[in-house]
Enzyme design. Structure first.
Site, PDB file in Angstrom:
ATOM      1  N   ASP A   1      39.567  30.921   6.819  1.00 21.30           N
ATOM      2  CA  ASP A   1      40.588  30.529   5.825  1.00 21.30           C
ATOM      3  C   ASP A   1      41.940  31.196   6.074  1.00 21.30           C
ATOM      4  O   ASP A   1      42.709  31.408   5.133  1.00 21.30           O
ATOM      5  CB  ASP A   1      40.140  30.866   4.390  1.00 21.30           C
ATOM      6  CG  ASP A   1      38.765  30.341   4.097  1.00 21.30           C
ATOM      7  OD1 ASP A   1      38.503  29.194   4.463  1.00 21.30           O
ATOM      8  OD2 ASP A   1      37.963  31.084   3.497  1.00 21.30           O
TER       9      ASP A   1
ATOM     10  N   GLY B   1      37.122  24.051   6.698  1.00 20.82           N
ATOM     11  CA  GLY B   1      38.055  23.190   5.977  1.00 20.82           C
ATOM     12  C   GLY B   1      39.456  23.567   6.394  1.00 20.82           C
ATOM     13  O   GLY B   1      39.907  24.679   6.124  1.00 20.82           O
TER      14      GLY B   1
ATOM     15  N   GLN C   1      36.250  28.942  11.148  1.00 18.68           N
ATOM     16  CA  GLN C   1      35.850  30.237  10.551  1.00 18.68           C
ATOM     17  C   GLN C   1      36.671  31.365  11.192  1.00 18.68           C
ATOM     18  O   GLN C   1      37.744  31.096  11.692  1.00 18.68           O
ATOM     19  CB  GLN C   1      34.328  30.476  10.697  1.00 18.68           C
ATOM     20  CG  GLN C   1      33.482  29.563   9.822  1.00 18.68           C
ATOM     21  CD  GLN C   1      33.176  28.241  10.457  1.00 18.68           C
ATOM     22  OE1 GLN C   1      32.886  28.171  11.625  1.00 18.68           O
ATOM     23  NE2 GLN C   1      33.242  27.164   9.696  1.00 18.68           N
TER      24      GLN C   1
HETATM   25  P1  IMP Z   1      27.544  28.895   6.605  1.00 11.14           P
HETATM   26  O1  IMP Z   1      28.516  28.813   7.745  1.00 11.14           O
HETATM   27  O2  IMP Z   1      27.617  27.699   5.687  1.00 11.14           O
HETATM   28  O3  IMP Z   1      26.135  29.159   7.064  1.00 11.14           O
HETATM   29  O4  IMP Z   1      27.945  30.144   5.693  1.00 11.14           O
HETATM   30  C1  IMP Z   1      27.841  31.483   6.170  1.00 11.14           C
HETATM   31  C2  IMP Z   1      28.988  32.335   5.641  1.00 11.14           C
HETATM   32  O5  IMP Z   1      30.198  31.900   6.256  1.00 11.14           O
HETATM   33  C3  IMP Z   1      29.253  32.216   4.126  1.00 11.14           C
HETATM   34  O6  IMP Z   1      29.713  33.476   3.655  1.00 11.14           O
HETATM   35  C4  IMP Z   1      30.361  31.202   4.036  1.00 11.14           C
HETATM   36  O7  IMP Z   1      31.112  31.339   2.850  1.00 11.14           O
HETATM   37  C5  IMP Z   1      31.167  31.569   5.268  1.00 11.14           C
HETATM   38  N1  IMP Z   1      31.954  30.447   5.795  1.00 11.14           N
HETATM   39  C6  IMP Z   1      31.498  29.403   6.512  1.00 11.14           C
HETATM   40  N2  IMP Z   1      32.516  28.598   6.854  1.00 11.14           N
HETATM   41  C7  IMP Z   1      33.643  29.159   6.370  1.00 11.14           C
HETATM   42  C8  IMP Z   1      35.023  28.813   6.452  1.00 11.14           C
HETATM   43  O8  IMP Z   1      35.431  27.812   7.056  1.00 11.14           O
HETATM   44  N3  IMP Z   1      35.883  29.660   5.822  1.00 11.14           N
HETATM   45  C9  IMP Z   1      35.467  30.785   5.193  1.00 11.14           C
HETATM   46  N4  IMP Z   1      34.194  31.146   5.101  1.00 11.14           N
HETATM   47  C10 IMP Z   1      33.282  30.344   5.692  1.00 11.14           C
END
Ligand code: IMP
Length: 430
Positions: free
Chosen positions: A13, A40, A225
Site C-alpha cells: 500500500d 490493489g 505488496q
Molecule cells: P494474503 O496475501 O491474502 O495471504 O494476506 C497475507 C497478509 O498480507 C495479510 O496481512 C494481508 O493484509 C497482507 N496483504 C496482502 N496483500 C496486501 C496488499 O496488497 N497490501 C497490503 N497488505 C497486503
C-alpha cells in the site's frame, strides 16, 4: 536496455500504482511478477480512478504491453472482471496488449474456501489474510498440485485436472476443517468458459521479455505488496505467500540477473500496515486519524481490496534500511508527503532500543520486532498545503529538511515525491 523494478519498501500500500503509472510513460512493457488479487493499485487520471488488482497499472498508457508473470497467482474470475472494467474505460485489452505467463498459477473457488477455513482455524493467531485464496494457491504450487494457466491451452484435459484439484480441496475442507465441500460441476464448467476467453492471452513471458530487452525495449517490473510481506524476508508468519522483493521480478518473469537497471523503492512518508503483526512505530491517537483520513477519499488509508482501515504510524528507518538491503534499492520514491501537512511535529524512527542497547539495523530480521522501542528524531511540521508543489523549490523548508534526512540516513537519493493522488501531483527531484 535494462529491466527497472518498482518495489514496495514497507508493508504494501505504498502507492506503487501511481509511481508505476508515472514511470510507465517511459516503458514498453509493464510486468507484474508476484501475488494475485490480494493487491490493489489505485491510479487516478483526471476524472477517472482505476483500481487494479491483477493487471499492471502501467497498462493505462496506451503504448505499453502488460504482462502477468509466472510468479503470480491469477483468479480468472477477477481477471475477466478487471479486463471488462478497463475496456469500459476505453483501455485496449486484447491479446496484443495483455500477455499471461503459461506458468502463472490459477486461483479457484476452492482456494478461497480453504483460505477462509484456515483463517478461521487459526483463531487468535489469525494472519488477517485478504481471503482471496492466495496462501492456498501458493501452497498448491509448492506442493506440486497447482493448476497453471497452461491448462487453458488444452481443453480436452482441463475437466479432469480441475476435478482432481477440487476432489483434493474437498477432502481438505471436509476432513481437516469441517467446512462445506464445493460442487465440482459448475466450477469445471466455469473453467471451461475461462479457457475459451483467456486462451489467446497465454504465452511464454520469459521469451517475450528476454527478446524485448535484447532489442533495447524498456521493461518495468511492478511488484505487488511490500518487502515486509515477503515470504522469505518479511515479518514471518504475518506475510503473504509470494516474493514481493526485487529478486522476485527475476524468478517471477523468467529473466536472468544481468538485466536489472534501477530498483525503485516506494515508501510512504509515514508507515501503514493492514492485517495482524508487529508494528513498532504504530500510533493510535489523533495523529492516527490525521494520517489515515476519514475514508471519504479513495486514497485515504482504507484497503483497496478489503476496505479495512489501515494501521498507521511514523516512518521507520530501521525497517526501510532493511528494505534497501534485501531489494538492492538504488533510489527512493516517497509518497503521500502532502498528508503530513498540518502536523505540529513529525517523527522519524531512526533506531530501536531494547534492554539499554541501541540498534540501527535489525538484529534478528523483521520477523522478531517484539520488544523494541522506537528511537525518534523529531522534526517541526509544516502547515503549507503541498498539493500544488511540482518542483523541489515549491516545498517548504521543513519538508525539504525531512526528505534530506531520509536521504542522508538511507544513502540513496529520493528521486520522486508524490503530493496528491493525481497523475501530475509529483515532484521529480533532479
Ligand atoms: P494474503 O496475501 O491474502 O495471504 O494476506 C497475507 C497478509 O498480507 C495479510 O496481512 C494481508 O493484509 C497482507 N496483504 C496482502 N496483500 C496486501 C496488499 O496488497 N497490501 C497490503 N497488505 C497486503
Amino acid at each position: 536496455m535494462p529491466l527497472d523494478i518498482v518495489i514496495g519498501a514497507q508493508w504494501g500500500d505504498e502507492g506503487k500504482g501511481r509511481m508505476v503509472d508515472l514511470l510507465a510513460s517511459q516503458a514498453d512493457y509493464v510486468a507484474r511478477y508476484n501475488g494475485g488479487d490480494n493487491a490493489g493499485h489505485t491510479v487516478t487520471v483526471g476524472e477517472q480512478t482505476f483500481k487494479l488488482h491483477l493487471i499492471p497499472s502501467g497498462i493505462i498508457h496506451s503504448h505499453t504491453i502488460g504482462v502477468l508473470g509466472s510468479g503470480m497467482v491469477v483468479n480468472p474470475a477477477t481477471l475477466l472482471e478487471e479486463m471488462e472494467r478497463l475496456r469500459a474505460a476505453d483501455v485496449e485489452i486484447t491479446p496484443r496488449r495483455l500477455r499471461i505467463a503459461f506458468g502463472a498459477h490459477l486461483i479457484t473457488p476452492a482456494h478461497r474456501a480453504l483460505d477462509a477455513a484456515q483463517e478461521a482455524a487459526r483463531g487468535k493467531g489469525k494472519i488477517g489474510t485478504t481471503l482471496r485464496g492466495i496462501g492456498p494457491a501458493y501452497t498448491d504450487k509448492v506442493s506440486r498440485h497447482g493448476l497453471r494457466a497452461e491448462i487453458f491451452l488444452d481443453p480436452a484435459s482441463l475437466p479432469e485436472k480441475v476435478e482432481a484439484h477440487l476432489a483434493r480441496a474437498n477432502r481438505l475442507l471436509t476432513r481437516l476443517y469441517t467446512a462445506e465441500p464445493l460442487d465440482p460441476a459448475p466450477i469445471v464448467e466455469q473453467f471451461r468458459a475461462y479457457a475459451e476467453t483467456l486462451r489467446p492471452y497465454i504465452g511464454d513471458i520469459s521469451s517475450l521479455l528476454h527478446t524485448a530487452l535484447r532489442k533495447g525495449k524498456r521493461v518495468l517490473a511492478e511488484g505487488a505488496q511490500g518487502t515486509l510481506l515477503d515470504l522469505d524476508q518479511g515479518t514471518y508468519p504475518f506475510v503473504t505467500s509470494s516474493t514481493p522483493i526485487a529478486p522476485g521480478a527475476l524468478t517471477g518473469l523468467g529473466l536472468g540477473v544481468g538485466c536489472v537497471g534501477r530498483v525503485i523503492g516506494v515508501t510512504k512518508a509515514f508507515q501503514t500496515r493492514v492485517g495482524a503483526g508487529p508494528f513498532p512505530t504504530e500510533v493510535e491517537d489523533s495523529t492516527a486519524e490525521h494520517l489515515r483520513g476519514t475514508g471519504a477519499n479513495p486514497w485515504d488509508e482504507f484497503g483497496t481490496t478489503t476496505g479495512r482501515p489501515r494501521r498507521v504510524g511514523w516512518l521507520d528507518l530501521v525497517l526501510l534500511r532493511y528494505a534497501l538491503r534485501v531489494n538492492g534499492v538504488t533510489e527512493l520514491a516517497l509518497t503521500k508527503l502532502d498528508v503530513l501537512s498540518g502536523l505540529e511535529r513529525i517523527r522519524l524512527c531512526t533506531a530501536y532500543r531494547r534492554d539499554g542497547e541501541t540498534f540501527t539495523d535489525l538484529p534478528f530480521g523483521p520477523g522478531s520486532l517484539e520488544g523494541f522501542e522506537p528511537v525518534y528524531q523529531d522534526f517541526p511540521g509544516w502547515q503549507e498545503d503541498l498539493r500544488a508543489a511540482r518542483r523541489w523549490e515549491d516545498l517548504p523548508d521543513a519538508a525539504c529538511d525531512y526528505i534530506l534526512h531520509i536521504e542522508d540516513q538511507m544513502g540513496v537519493p529520493v528521486t520522486l515525491v508524490s503530493v496528491g493522488p493525481e497523475r501530475e501531483q509529483v515532484v521529480e527531484i533532479v
